[in-house]
Design an enzyme around this catalytic site. Structure first.
Site, PDB file in Angstrom:
ATOM      1  N   LYS A  36       0.910  -0.980   0.111  1.00 61.29           N
ATOM      2  CA  LYS A  36       0.395  -0.483  -0.440  1.00 61.29           C
ATOM      3  C   LYS A  36       0.726   1.225  -0.249  1.00 61.29           C
ATOM      4  CE  LYS A  36      -0.007   1.146   4.064  1.00 61.29           C
ATOM      5  NZ  LYS A  36      -0.414   2.532   5.401  1.00 61.29           N
ATOM      6  N   TYR A  89      -0.050   2.341  -7.253  1.00 62.16           N
ATOM      7  CA  TYR A  89      -1.069   1.483  -6.118  1.00 62.16           C
ATOM      8  C   TYR A  89      -2.427   1.879  -6.389  1.00 62.16           C
ATOM      9  CZ  TYR A  89      -3.196   2.438  -1.373  1.00 62.16           C
ATOM     10  OH  TYR A  89      -4.368   1.943  -0.608  1.00 62.16           O
ATOM     11  N   TYR A 134     -11.902   4.264   1.740  1.00 67.27           N
ATOM     12  CA  TYR A 134     -11.104   5.378   2.335  1.00 67.27           C
ATOM     13  C   TYR A 134     -10.156   6.432   2.108  1.00 67.27           C
ATOM     14  CZ  TYR A 134     -10.324   0.297   4.470  1.00 67.27           C
ATOM     15  OH  TYR A 134     -10.417  -0.923   5.426  1.00 67.27           O
ATOM     16  N   PHE A 135     -10.468   7.276   3.450  1.00 69.23           N
ATOM     17  CA  PHE A 135      -9.955   8.796   3.025  1.00 69.23           C
ATOM     18  C   PHE A 135      -8.693   8.466   3.692  1.00 69.23           C
ATOM     19  CE2 PHE A 135     -12.506  11.268  -0.123  1.00 69.23           C
ATOM     20  CZ  PHE A 135     -13.893  10.218  -0.314  1.00 69.23           C
ATOM     21  N   SER A 173      -9.953   2.792  -1.806  1.00 71.09           N
ATOM     22  CA  SER A 173      -8.870   3.783  -1.056  1.00 71.09           C
ATOM     23  C   SER A 173      -9.180   5.591  -2.339  1.00 71.09           C
ATOM     24  CB  SER A 173      -7.515   3.888  -1.405  1.00 71.09           C
ATOM     25  OG  SER A 173      -7.334   5.213  -1.074  1.00 71.09           O
ATOM     26  N   LYS A 187      -6.083  -0.234  -6.672  1.00 70.81           N
ATOM     27  CA  LYS A 187      -7.706  -0.142  -5.971  1.00 70.81           C
ATOM     28  C   LYS A 187      -8.601  -0.542  -7.469  1.00 70.81           C
ATOM     29  CE  LYS A 187      -5.947  -0.824  -2.170  1.00 70.81           C
ATOM     30  NZ  LYS A 187      -5.904  -2.052  -0.917  1.00 70.81           N
TER      31      LYS A 187
HETATM   32  C1  WQD Z   1      -1.048  13.402   3.890  1.00 77.66           C
HETATM   33  C2  WQD Z   1      -0.570  15.130   3.312  1.00 77.66           C
HETATM   34  C3  WQD Z   1       1.684  15.203   2.045  1.00 77.66           C
HETATM   35  C4  WQD Z   1       3.899  13.769   4.903  1.00 77.66           C
HETATM   36  C5  WQD Z   1      -1.707   8.156   0.367  1.00 77.66           C
HETATM   37  C6  WQD Z   1      -2.329   7.310   0.008  1.00 77.66           C
HETATM   38  C7  WQD Z   1      -3.912   6.734   0.654  1.00 77.66           C
HETATM   39  C8  WQD Z   1      -3.475   5.980   1.971  1.00 77.66           C
HETATM   40  C9  WQD Z   1      -2.924   7.152   2.960  1.00 77.66           C
HETATM   41  C10 WQD Z   1      -3.417   3.476   1.427  1.00 77.66           C
HETATM   42  C11 WQD Z   1      -0.206  15.194   1.520  1.00 77.66           C
HETATM   43  C12 WQD Z   1       1.800  16.138   3.425  1.00 77.66           C
HETATM   44  C13 WQD Z   1       3.218  13.786   4.187  1.00 77.66           C
HETATM   45  C14 WQD Z   1       5.225  14.244   4.884  1.00 77.66           C
HETATM   46  C15 WQD Z   1       3.479  16.007   4.636  1.00 77.66           C
HETATM   47  N1  WQD Z   1      -2.424   5.007   2.013  1.00 77.66           N
HETATM   48  N2  WQD Z   1       2.768  15.068   3.992  1.00 77.66           N
HETATM   49  N3  WQD Z   1       5.043  15.603   4.977  1.00 77.66           N
HETATM   50  O1  WQD Z   1      -0.696  10.633   0.155  1.00 77.66           O
HETATM   51  O2  WQD Z   1      -3.308  11.788   1.325  1.00 77.66           O
HETATM   52  O3  WQD Z   1      -2.059   9.442   1.337  1.00 77.66           O
HETATM   53  O4  WQD Z   1      -1.866   7.582   2.381  1.00 77.66           O
HETATM   54  O5  WQD Z   1      -4.089   3.416   2.205  1.00 77.66           O
HETATM   55  O6  WQD Z   1      -4.598   5.727  -0.927  1.00 77.66           O
HETATM   56  O7  WQD Z   1      -2.174   8.438  -1.349  1.00 77.66           O
HETATM   57  O8  WQD Z   1      -1.489  10.556   2.543  1.00 77.66           O
HETATM   58  O9  WQD Z   1       0.116  10.848   4.936  1.00 77.66           O
HETATM   59  O10 WQD Z   1       1.107  10.408   2.831  1.00 77.66           O
HETATM   60  O11 WQD Z   1      -0.151  12.423   3.029  1.00 77.66           O
HETATM   61  O12 WQD Z   1       3.506  17.407   4.513  1.00 77.66           O
HETATM   62  O13 WQD Z   1       6.123  13.728   5.916  1.00 77.66           O
HETATM   63  O14 WQD Z   1       0.699  15.420   4.034  1.00 77.66           O
HETATM   64  O15 WQD Z   1       2.078  15.561   0.912  1.00 77.66           O
HETATM   65  O16 WQD Z   1      -0.398  16.607   1.880  1.00 77.66           O
HETATM   66  P1  WQD Z   1      -1.336  10.626   1.728  1.00 77.66           P
HETATM   67  P2  WQD Z   1      -0.040  11.130   3.191  1.00 77.66           P
END
Ligand code: WQD
Length: 341
Positions: A87, A152, A180-181, A127, A156
């Site tokens: 994932k 990835y 999921y969000f 997702s 999905k």
């Molecule tokens: C969230 C926000 C980053 C890390 C992904 C997958 C989704 C699910 C969840 C599996 C973004 C910002 C992040 C950091 C930051 N995965 N960020 N500094 O990308 O929305 O979703 O993970 O199920 O399918 O796409 O989640 O937590 O990586 O990022 O600023 O060190 O936090 O740019 O805006 P994301 P995330």
């Protein structure tokens, strides 16, 4: 007689929290997990919370013989929740074949065996990435599916289509697809939580590790987006709220009257929060500062996405309820616990 549910990937982050809620709701749980992204100690955490040790099979769902053996050794499984999948968005770009082989073969093996062993339905862990960058927010289930921005995300989308095509072909099963969000947080007991291996890619584990001094500084990936404070917006949903939605979906799928063979639900809070707002929530909730700086945008990030959870609220009778500050407190308690190890 308890209804028996198979949870694939059940020692993982969302899987383990869902096992707890299934047991709390009176279901008997069998877990299969290959421990590629989790560890067996999670089973102890589940038992510490519920007092019930789930059956645990260490195995890989891409091996159909492993699944035959599991179904034979655990007769009477009526439903499956399929979490077992690779994932990490970034890793999927580097290793697409691993993602297609693992995520698609796992699902196809499960679907293949369901009729043979009398399994009635499968809840699929999907997702919001299937929507890509929304044209409008909040986003509901009728929003167009856009070309995936990573292998990835594509797995999905394809897995959803595989389920729909298989059922449309006459397979005697039902399915609920849960999109999921952004799941965050940990169980309030601090017995289970998110256990990222290596450097966390997701925001909250990186944030809590920074607060704990494991990471020097959190980089906010961009503050020049078209959002109120310039940082990206997401719909962060408490992992226990998310787990409870799976139990409701399972009950609806197995016991519901006149439900469609395939149903789709967005699981979110309906509230968008920026990266900077989430950092502020953590600091407010815990009193702990998070050293952070603004850095360049991360490739592949979408600007903003949050859910319209109306369908899940009204049809499932489920609403996310944990306030984000409480989620942050739970995430911090879990981080403090694992940091002691
Ligand atoms: C969230 C926000 C980053 C890390 C992904 C997958 C989704 C699910 C969840 C599996 C973004 C910002 C992040 C950091 C930051 N995965 N960020 N500094 O990308 O929305 O979703 O993970 O199920 O399918 O796409 O989640 O937590 O990586 O990022 O600023 O060190 O936090 O740019 O805006 P994301 P995330």
């Amino acid at each position: 007689m308890k209804t028996k549910i198979l949870v694939t990937g059940g020692t993982g982050y969302i899987g383990s929290h869902t096992v707890v809620e299934l047991q709390n709701a009176g279901y008997e749980v069998v877990i299969i997990d290959n421990l590629s992204n989790s560890n067996a100690a999670v089973i102890d955490g589940i038992e510490a919370i519920t007092g019930i040790r789930p059956v645990f099979v260490e195995g890989d769902c891409t091996d159909i013989n492993t699944l035959h053996e599991l179904f034979k050794a655990n007769p009477g499984i009526k439903g499956i929740i399929n979490f077992a999948a690779s994932k990490a968005v970034g890793e999927s770009v580097q290793k697409p074949l691993l993602y297609y082989r693992n995520n698609l073969n796992t699902l196809m093996n499960l679907l293949d065996l369901m009729p043979e062993y009398g399994v009635k339905g499968i809840v699929f862990s999907s997702s919001c990435t299937v929507y890509g960058e929304p044209d409008v927010n909040p986003i509901d289930e009728t929003a167009p599916i856009k070309p995936a921005t990573s292998p990835y995300g594509n797995t999905k989308q394809v897995c959803e289509e595989i389920i729909e095509d298989y059922i449309r072909s006459g397979a005697p099963i039902k399915s609920i697809l849960l999109r999921y969000f952004n799941p965050i947080g940990a169980h309030p007991s601090a017995e289970i939580g998110e256990l990222p291996l290596g450097v966390p890619q997701n925001l909250v584990p990186y944030l809590t590790q920074t607060a704990a001094g494991i990471r020097k500084e959190l980089t906010v990936f961009g503050d020049d987006y078209n959002t109120p404070d310039g940082s990206c917006i997401r719909d962060y949903i408490d992992v226990v709220d998310l787990a409870k939605a799976h139990v409701i979906a399972m009950k609806r799928m197995l016991d519901g009257e006149d439900t469609d063979a395939v149903e789709i639900f967005n699981l979110g809070t309906g509230r968008g929060l920026s990266v900077l707002e989430l950092i502020a929530s953590f600091e407010r909730a815990t009193g702990v500062k998070v050293p952070h700086k603004i850095g360049p945008r991360r490739a592949g990030d979408i600007e903003k996405i949050w859910a319209d959870p109306k369908k899940a609220n009204e049809v499932l009778g489920w609403t996310a309820s944990v306030p984000v500050d409480e989620t942050m407190k739970n995430a911090w308690a879990w981080q403090c616990k694992v940091s002691k190890h």
